[in-house]
Scaffold this motif. Structure first.
Motif, PDB file in Angstrom:
ATOM      1  N   ALA A  68      40.039 -10.185  42.383  1.00  0.00           N
ATOM      2  CA  ALA A  68      40.586  -9.385  43.482  1.00  0.00           C
ATOM      3  C   ALA A  68      42.113  -9.455  43.475  1.00  0.00           C
ATOM      4  O   ALA A  68      42.790  -8.448  43.699  1.00  0.00           O
ATOM      5  CB  ALA A  68      40.039  -9.882  44.814  1.00  0.00           C
ATOM      6  N   GLU A  69      42.661 -10.623  43.202  1.00  0.00           N
ATOM      7  CA  GLU A  69      44.119 -10.778  43.162  1.00  0.00           C
ATOM      8  C   GLU A  69      44.717 -10.005  41.988  1.00  0.00           C
ATOM      9  O   GLU A  69      45.765  -9.379  42.126  1.00  0.00           O
ATOM     10  CB  GLU A  69      44.493 -12.263  43.075  1.00  0.00           C
ATOM     11  CG  GLU A  69      45.972 -12.528  43.084  1.00  0.00           C
ATOM     12  CD  GLU A  69      46.652 -12.150  44.398  1.00  0.00           C
ATOM     13  OE1 GLU A  69      47.892 -12.056  44.401  1.00  0.00           O
ATOM     14  OE2 GLU A  69      45.968 -11.938  45.409  1.00  0.00           O
ATOM     15  N   LEU A  70      44.056 -10.019  40.835  1.00  0.00           N
ATOM     16  CA  LEU A  70      44.545  -9.277  39.680  1.00  0.00           C
ATOM     17  C   LEU A  70      44.526  -7.775  39.944  1.00  0.00           C
ATOM     18  O   LEU A  70      45.448  -7.054  39.543  1.00  0.00           O
ATOM     19  CB  LEU A  70      43.714  -9.607  38.435  1.00  0.00           C
ATOM     20  CG  LEU A  70      43.907 -11.022  37.878  1.00  0.00           C
ATOM     21  CD1 LEU A  70      42.885 -11.300  36.793  1.00  0.00           C
ATOM     22  CD2 LEU A  70      45.312 -11.216  37.363  1.00  0.00           C
ATOM     23  N   ILE A  71      43.507  -7.288  40.625  1.00  0.00           N
ATOM     24  CA  ILE A  71      43.435  -5.871  40.979  1.00  0.00           C
ATOM     25  C   ILE A  71      44.565  -5.521  41.938  1.00  0.00           C
ATOM     26  O   ILE A  71      45.223  -4.492  41.800  1.00  0.00           O
ATOM     27  CB  ILE A  71      42.060  -5.526  41.579  1.00  0.00           C
ATOM     28  CG1 ILE A  71      40.982  -5.632  40.498  1.00  0.00           C
ATOM     29  CG2 ILE A  71      42.054  -4.131  42.189  1.00  0.00           C
ATOM     30  CD1 ILE A  71      39.567  -5.539  41.030  1.00  0.00           C
ATOM     31  N   ARG A  72      44.828  -6.392  42.915  1.00  0.00           N
ATOM     32  CA  ARG A  72      45.917  -6.151  43.860  1.00  0.00           C
ATOM     33  C   ARG A  72      47.256  -6.124  43.133  1.00  0.00           C
ATOM     34  O   ARG A  72      48.091  -5.250  43.360  1.00  0.00           O
ATOM     35  CB  ARG A  72      45.937  -7.232  44.944  1.00  0.00           C
ATOM     36  CG  ARG A  72      47.004  -6.981  46.024  1.00  0.00           C
ATOM     37  CD  ARG A  72      47.179  -8.178  46.935  1.00  0.00           C
ATOM     38  NE  ARG A  72      47.871  -9.289  46.294  1.00  0.00           N
ATOM     39  CZ  ARG A  72      49.204  -9.376  46.147  1.00  0.00           C
ATOM     40  NH1 ARG A  72      49.977  -8.423  46.579  1.00  0.00           N
ATOM     41  NH2 ARG A  72      49.747 -10.413  45.559  1.00  0.00           N
ATOM     42  N   CYS A  73      47.464  -7.073  42.222  1.00  0.00           N
ATOM     43  CA  CYS A  73      48.726  -7.145  41.485  1.00  0.00           C
ATOM     44  C   CYS A  73      48.912  -5.928  40.583  1.00  0.00           C
ATOM     45  O   CYS A  73      50.035  -5.440  40.434  1.00  0.00           O
ATOM     46  CB  CYS A  73      48.771  -8.420  40.647  1.00  0.00           C
ATOM     47  SG  CYS A  73      48.868  -9.921  41.652  1.00  0.00           S
ATOM     48  N   ALA A  74      47.847  -5.443  39.994  1.00  0.00           N
ATOM     49  CA  ALA A  74      47.950  -4.246  39.161  1.00  0.00           C
ATOM     50  C   ALA A  74      48.295  -3.029  40.005  1.00  0.00           C
ATOM     51  O   ALA A  74      48.958  -2.105  39.536  1.00  0.00           O
ATOM     52  CB  ALA A  74      46.641  -4.012  38.417  1.00  0.00           C
TER      53      ALA A  74
END
Length: 118
Positions: A51-57
């Motif tokens: 979820a954090e990687l999706i937000r950062c992308a």
């Protein structure tokens, strides 16, 4: 009826059908699939790193300046480069956003913090 009159009537019927079909299509409401929100909620509850990687992308150029994104990317590299590690599935594509105008000064560099001892 002669041939010209029959052709005109046929053309009028065709145009009327096309206009009716267009009007019906324009008044329809778009149905959003339910599975998109359900899948995203399941993925976020299973793996918070995902979820954090999706937000950062999704945040674009602000990602390299965000400390939580830097930590998430470091953890993702650690998981990915671990011996025998294979990702379960690919991340979904990030939404494309228009690129902002070029700036004249580069963004300030954020020093990387060493990972905390476990």
């Amino acid at each position: 009826m002669d041939g010209k009159m029959l052709a005109r009537v046929g053309a009028i019927v065709f145009i009327a059908a096309a206009v009716t079909a267009t009007a019906i299509e324009m008044t329809r409401k778009e149905d959003t699939p339910i599975y998109q929100s359900v899948d995203r909620a399941d993925a976020e509850s299973v793996d918070p790193l995902r979820a954090e990687l999706i937000r950062c992308a999704g945040i674009g150029e602000a990602g390299p300046r965000d400390r939580s994104c830097l930590r998430a990317w470091a953890e993702n590299r650690r998981r990915f480069l671990a011996p025998g590690a294979r990702p379960a599935e690919r991340l979904p594509e990030a939404p494309q956003s228009p690129r902002p105008a070029a700036t004249t000064s580069p963004a300030p560099a954020v020093p990387l913090q060493p990972e905390e001892a476990r």
